[in-house]
Design a protein around this motif. Structure first.
Motif, PDB file in Angstrom:
ATOM      1  N   UNK A  59      -7.284  12.008   4.041  1.00 63.93           N
ATOM      2  CA  UNK A  59      -7.609  10.606   4.259  1.00 63.93           C
ATOM      3  C   UNK A  59      -8.059   9.874   3.006  1.00 63.93           C
ATOM      4  N   UNK A  60      -8.041  10.551   1.858  1.00 63.07           N
ATOM      5  CA  UNK A  60      -8.449   9.891   0.614  1.00 63.07           C
ATOM      6  C   UNK A  60      -7.572   8.664   0.353  1.00 63.07           C
ATOM      7  N   UNK A  61      -6.277   8.793   0.607  1.00 63.14           N
ATOM      8  CA  UNK A  61      -5.352   7.681   0.379  1.00 63.14           C
ATOM      9  C   UNK A  61      -5.655   6.518   1.324  1.00 63.14           C
ATOM     10  N   UNK A  62      -6.027   6.854   2.546  1.00 66.97           N
ATOM     11  CA  UNK A  62      -6.320   5.817   3.536  1.00 66.97           C
ATOM     12  C   UNK A  62      -7.583   5.042   3.157  1.00 66.97           C
TER      13      UNK A  62
ATOM     14  N   UNK B  76      -0.894  12.242   8.702  1.00 65.13           N
ATOM     15  CA  UNK B  76      -0.792  11.033   7.888  1.00 65.13           C
ATOM     16  C   UNK B  76       0.488  10.283   8.217  1.00 65.13           C
ATOM     17  N   UNK B  77       0.373   8.976   8.307  1.00 64.96           N
ATOM     18  CA  UNK B  77       1.535   8.119   8.529  1.00 64.96           C
ATOM     19  C   UNK B  77       1.624   7.105   7.394  1.00 64.96           C
TER      20      UNK B  77
ATOM     21  N   UNK C 140      -4.347   5.695  -4.851  1.00 63.37           N
ATOM     22  CA  UNK C 140      -4.229   6.668  -3.763  1.00 63.37           C
ATOM     23  C   UNK C 140      -3.451   7.896  -4.226  1.00 63.37           C
ATOM     24  N   UNK C 141      -2.395   7.652  -4.977  1.00 65.80           N
ATOM     25  CA  UNK C 141      -1.597   8.760  -5.512  1.00 65.80           C
ATOM     26  C   UNK C 141      -2.456   9.635  -6.419  1.00 65.80           C
TER      27      UNK C 141
END
Length: 68
Positions: free
Chosen positions: A19-22, A37-38, A55-56
């Motif tokens: 969830x780091x990207x979210x 993840x979606x 996020x990447x």
């Protein structure tokens, strides 16, 4: 029209759904209650580029890739 659209992809084989990207870019990434993840937008607009790149960079398994 400047740069071409970026394309966001995720290697779901290595994605750990941390969830780091979210946290960084909820406009593009969403970890749902099923634990997966979606990608909400595969071709996000240019104004989201900085958040997508962040996020990447934050992805602990390097599952996110951004191409032009």
């Amino acid at each position: 029209q400047g740069r071409p659209l970026m394309k966001v992809s995720v290697d779901f084989d290595v994605c750990a759904s941390t969830g780091a990207c979210m946290q960084v870019c909820p406009e593009v990434f969403e970890v749902r209650s099923d634990g997966y993840l979606y990608i909400l937008q595969e071709n996000p607009s240019e104004d989201l580029r900085e958040k997508v790149m962040q996020a990447q960079d934050l992805c602990p398994t390097a599952a996110i890739s951004v191409t032009e």
